[in-house]
Write a protein that holds these residues in place. Sequence first.
Motif, short mmCIF file in Angstrom:
data_model
loop_
_atom_site.label_atom_id
_atom_site.label_comp_id
_atom_site.label_asym_id
_atom_site.label_seq_id
_atom_site.Cartn_x
_atom_site.Cartn_y
_atom_site.Cartn_z
N VAL A 1 62.84 51.82 36.24
CA VAL A 1 61.89 50.76 35.91
C VAL A 1 60.85 51.34 34.95
N ILE A 2 60.70 50.74 33.80
CA ILE A 2 59.67 51.14 32.85
C ILE A 2 58.75 49.93 32.64
N ALA A 3 57.47 50.14 32.74
CA ALA A 3 56.49 49.06 32.54
C ALA A 3 55.45 49.52 31.54
N GLN A 4 55.26 48.73 30.51
CA GLN A 4 54.30 49.07 29.46
C GLN A 4 53.37 47.88 29.22
N TYR A 5 52.09 48.21 29.05
CA TYR A 5 51.07 47.19 28.76
C TYR A 5 50.36 47.59 27.48
N SER A 6 50.40 46.70 26.50
CA SER A 6 49.72 46.96 25.23
C SER A 6 48.27 46.52 25.33
N PRO A 7 47.38 47.12 24.54
CA PRO A 7 45.94 46.82 24.65
C PRO A 7 45.57 45.52 23.93
N ASP A 8 46.14 44.40 24.35
CA ASP A 8 45.83 43.11 23.75
C ASP A 8 44.84 42.35 24.62
N ASP A 9 44.03 41.53 23.96
CA ASP A 9 43.09 40.66 24.67
C ASP A 9 42.21 41.43 25.66
N GLY A 10 41.83 42.64 25.27
CA GLY A 10 40.95 43.42 26.13
C GLY A 10 41.65 44.09 27.30
N ARG A 11 42.95 43.96 27.41
CA ARG A 11 43.70 44.56 28.51
C ARG A 11 43.87 46.05 28.24
N PRO A 12 43.66 46.91 29.25
CA PRO A 12 43.84 48.35 29.02
C PRO A 12 45.31 48.70 28.82
N ALA A 13 45.56 49.65 27.95
CA ALA A 13 46.92 50.12 27.72
C ALA A 13 47.34 51.02 28.88
N ARG A 14 48.50 50.71 29.44
CA ARG A 14 49.01 51.52 30.55
C ARG A 14 50.52 51.61 30.42
#
Length: 469
Positions: A241-254
């Motif tokens: 399982v790979i989960a990626q969050y881009s720093p859009d709309d003030g969301r932290p990159a993780r």
Amino acid sequence: MRLSSAQLFHEIATPGPPSGTRVVMRRAVVLGGSMAGLLAARVLSDHADEVLVIERDGSDVDDGPRVGVPQGSQVHALLPAGAVQLERWFPGFADEAIAGGAVAPEDGSRDRFFMNGKVRLAPPLEQDWPVLVSTRPYLEAKVRHRTLAVDNIRLVVGRADGLVFDGERVVGARYVPEGGTEAVTATADFVVDAMGRSSRLGDWLEGAGWPRPPMRRMPIKLNYATAMFAYDEAISDLWSVIAQYSPDDGRPARIGGVLRVEGDRWIMLIAGYGDDRPGRDVADYTARCRNHFPAVFGDVAERGRMLGDVVTYHQADSRRRDFHELERLPAGLVAAGDAIASFNPVYGQGMTSAALHASCLSTYLRSEPRLDEPAKAYFDRVAVVVDAAWQVSTFADLELPHVDGPYPRGYKLIRWLSGQVFKASMTDAVTNERLARITTMLAHPQQLAKPGTILRALRVNLLPAPTRR
């Protein structure tokens, strides 16, 4: 005819066994016995009477992460291009690794890839050799055993202490043997620096009157926390399982990852940037898994049996040393692996880049080079590999809010075009396959700039979702 970077990269990444090898030197010395050093030693064994690997950590690699690999306990990825190169230099490597416990994903049914919380198409698995999923210590142990099984390769435990020069070339290396206090000299016709990010080669060159290779840095401020768990299908039957969050709309990159590895275990990583710094406290780790990542992370953290402690790692920057830009360089000397370039590890480029550097070294040594001249042809080829990995990782990192450059020429246009390709890859299998070949280092990023790929991505993104094919 001059080859393009994409064509050179294709040659470097070849799976074909080397041909036309011949012995051109008496002794080669490799400084550092990690992945880059071991692979360099294997290549050199075809061209030297003797290969001496000088490694400061003499512990048995089967016992776990070595002191010399500070991130050894964290999640590592051997990209498909790296698996191809390991099979090239050690035939049967994949089968041996799998027989010993490495996991080979079968059909993708137990894999999940989340982007900003939504499941996206998983990268295709079709290739000549299976994808290998394991811990770094397991993989490195296999490479070390196979390398040291070669008759003319010998490992000496000691700390590299400097180079020996004679006029315009390097003729040896100094090292302090384990348990000793005085440096001894190992004469050599050829020396490889594989001492990693903390390599002192620049200091040694400068101290001997040679120019120091220019260094480029990109601050990333990456923070890792990893824990090992017993695999339990009652919790989840997923292997990857790979989960990626881009720093859009003030969301932290993780970014996070759960991988089934040898020993019937899961290794689970969570990572953030800057002040978003997961620590070693189990309660904090568990809360982050539950609150910041898809449900499987929280399920494993809360219900799984943790094996050992939470282990952390911090990397301040990506860096590269541009040896190919030097006008003066002594003969008989090259560098490989992180000693040349180390990238944001979330992209998994480190071990695979080291394997491709070994391919560059093989091409150089099979070209009947003048060993009394600088190895410019080698560094020029390595620069192609470094440029490819650097472009993929740093273009993504430039989107992080705390990273403020340096920005390459044409960054805004390239970012927009690559964004279109990435968006299309979320739903279009053809675009996804083309992008996957870049991110897994099977192809050069120039391939994404082909008009056909760009036009397909734009067409996919403009069509209403129900009509996409």
